[in-house]
Scaffold this active site. Structure first.
Site, PDB file in Angstrom:
ATOM      1  N   CYS A 280       0.806  -1.229   0.000  1.00  0.00           N
ATOM      2  CA  CYS A 280       0.000   0.000   0.000  1.00  0.00           C
ATOM      3  C   CYS A 280       0.834   1.271   0.000  1.00  0.00           C
ATOM      4  O   CYS A 280       0.844   2.021  -0.971  1.00  0.00           O
ATOM      5  CB  CYS A 280      -0.932   0.006   1.220  1.00  0.00           C
ATOM      6  SG  CYS A 280      -2.305  -1.158   1.091  1.00  0.00           S
ATOM      7  N   ILE A 281       1.528   1.540   1.097  1.00  0.00           N
ATOM      8  CA  ILE A 281       2.119   2.859   1.296  1.00  0.00           C
ATOM      9  C   ILE A 281       3.189   3.204   0.259  1.00  0.00           C
ATOM     10  O   ILE A 281       3.256   4.344  -0.185  1.00  0.00           O
ATOM     11  CB  ILE A 281       2.675   2.988   2.730  1.00  0.00           C
ATOM     12  CG1 ILE A 281       1.555   2.710   3.738  1.00  0.00           C
ATOM     13  CG2 ILE A 281       3.220   4.386   2.971  1.00  0.00           C
ATOM     14  CD1 ILE A 281       2.008   2.747   5.182  1.00  0.00           C
TER      15      ILE A 281
END
Length: 449
Positions: A280-281
């Site tokens: 994700c990040i």
């Protein structure tokens, strides 16, 4: 879509959902899809899971799990109910009343969205789509994907969203390794392509999770997930930058954060590290920067955060090189380095986008000999990148193995590792996670990075 032309039998689908007789299809049985299967199966829904990996299908149908947080007993119990089956046969998609898409959305080498998995999945669904189905995209992506990418592929066979099938977006919010939250206890944001889709998706998730949060459109729901991860990426970049500044000033950034978080308002702690990892990040913010170009908007803040976080592995390697030179008059070339942890975060086996691999490549490029120890990752699995690292094995934990290295570099701070022993047995410890904060002896060997 003109709501006045909607002929989809929404009420009938909602009735089956509330009776738990609607069959749920989940495409992608990884860290998002398999917990979702569990959540719906626990509520009594029949669930059909799809995956292109035949090994996953075989394991699940045999009552075995490949995700640490989901034990074999859980999968075996689901199979025993007779309500769960895994399949690689996508022609069976027509058996599902609701189809949930949980496939990867990585970046290309040019740091642009790679929609290959979403597009292929939507096209496959489109080939088997029947009237009366609900399709929900859960993969993290840029605002507009559901309408601009998924809907045309689903409608290619002649069926229309709102009239023949329903389409929605509901972002996954999984946090692997977090024992405080699971799929059913995390609120679900939902945006529908029309009111009928929203009503059906809210009804579906409302039966399986603690709370559903409706928003005005799929675009808004897509923006929610992007916003959540950009928030984290930017704040992690901020503390990573502070780490570099404070180190030059002789200030321990970890001490500063611990003191700052005692303020009961106006501050939220984020922690520095050797780089960003996970699905994700490191990825999601770039989905928005890419989409923003379409509107002639520069996302300078997000891109700066990406630059700061991307630079962290090189910073850590630099700190290691300085420490070896200062302590032992030793260069990285020929030095034996033991990486502690290759998973992207602690207490999970997930290696996606782990900074450990970038650290390894940077170290080996300078001539270091790198091995690793990770109790969660005995063998480095298949990776999208870093092909030369695939198949490497963790060293065994022990004094002899650790002492044979010139330095240990803590990349992932798994619980359960004896950090006191690590410090005792090591010549030098580079701690990029503050994992050794409670170690009482040998602190002269520890360098924070």
């Amino acid at each position: 879509m003109d709501e006045s032309t909607t002929t989809f039998p929404v009420a009938a689908l909602v009735e089956r959902i509330r009776a738990h007789t609607a069959r749920i299809g989940v495409i992608g049985l990884g860290y998002v899809g398999l917990p979702l299967v569990c959540a719906f199966n626990d509520k009594g829904f029949p669930v059909l899971g799809f995956d292109v990996d035949p090994e996953k299908v075989t394991a699940l149908n045999g009552g075995r799990s490949y995700i640490r947080q989901i034990p074999d007993a859980k999968v075996a119990a689901m199979r025993a109910t007779g309500r769960f089956e895994a399949s690689a046969d996508f022609s069976r998609l027509g058996e599902a009343d609701a189809i949930l898409i949980c496939v990867p959305t990585p970046l290309t080498r040019q740091r642009e969205p790679d929609m290959t998995f979403v597009e292929a999945t939507a096209a496959e669904i489109g080939r088997h789509l029947r009237r009366g189905q609900l399709v929900v995209l859960e993969s993290t992506t840029y605002p507009g994907t559901t309408r601009e990418v998924v809907r045309p592929l689903l409608e290619a066979g002649g069926l229309k969203s709102g009239a023949d099938f329903l389409l929605a977006y509901s972002p996954e919010r999984e946090d692997p390794g977090n024992i405080d939250y699971e799929t059913s206890t995390i609120p679900k944001v939902v945006g529908g392509d029309g009111t009928g889709a929203l009503d059906a998706a809210l009804a579906l998730y409302g039966e399986a999770v603690v709370k559903v949060v409706p928003v005005s459109s799929p675009d808004a729901a897509e923006a929610v997930k992007i916003t959540e991860n950009i928030f984290r990426a930017v704040n992690i970049a901020l503390v990573n930058e502070l780490k570099v500044v404070f180190e030059r000033m002789g200030i321990d950034v970890w001490e500063v954060i611990e003191a700052a978080k005692t303020k009961p308002f106006g501050y939220m702690p984020f922690y520095p590290g050797p780089g960003l990892g996970g699905h994700c990040i490191p990825i999601d913010p770039f989905y928005l920067t890419w989409k923003a170009r379409e509107y002639d908007v520069a996302t300078r803040f997000i891109e700066l955060a990406g630059e700061v976080n991307t630079a962290m592995p090189a910073y850590v390697v630099g700190r290691l090189a300085e420490a070896l030179n200062d302590r032992f008059a030793m260069a990285l070339k020929g030095a034996r380095i033991l990486l502690i942890g290759v998973a992207y975060k602690k207490n999970v086996e997930d290696c996606r986008e782990s900074p450990a691999f970038k650290l390894t490549e940077l170290l080996e490029k300078q001539g270091a000999k790198v091995e690793y120890f990770d109790p969660f990752v005995p063998v480095i699995p298949r990776l999208r990148e870093h092909p030369t690292l695939i198949g490497r094995r963790s060293v065994a934990w022990g004094k002899a193995a650790i002492a044979a290295h010139d330095a240990a570099l803590i990349c992932t701070d798994h619980d359960g590792i004896d950090y006191a022993a690590l410090v005792e047995w090591s010549k030098l410890v580079i701690d990029a996670r503050n994992a050794t904060k409670a170690v009482p002896r040998g602190r002269d060997k520890i360098v924070k990075a």
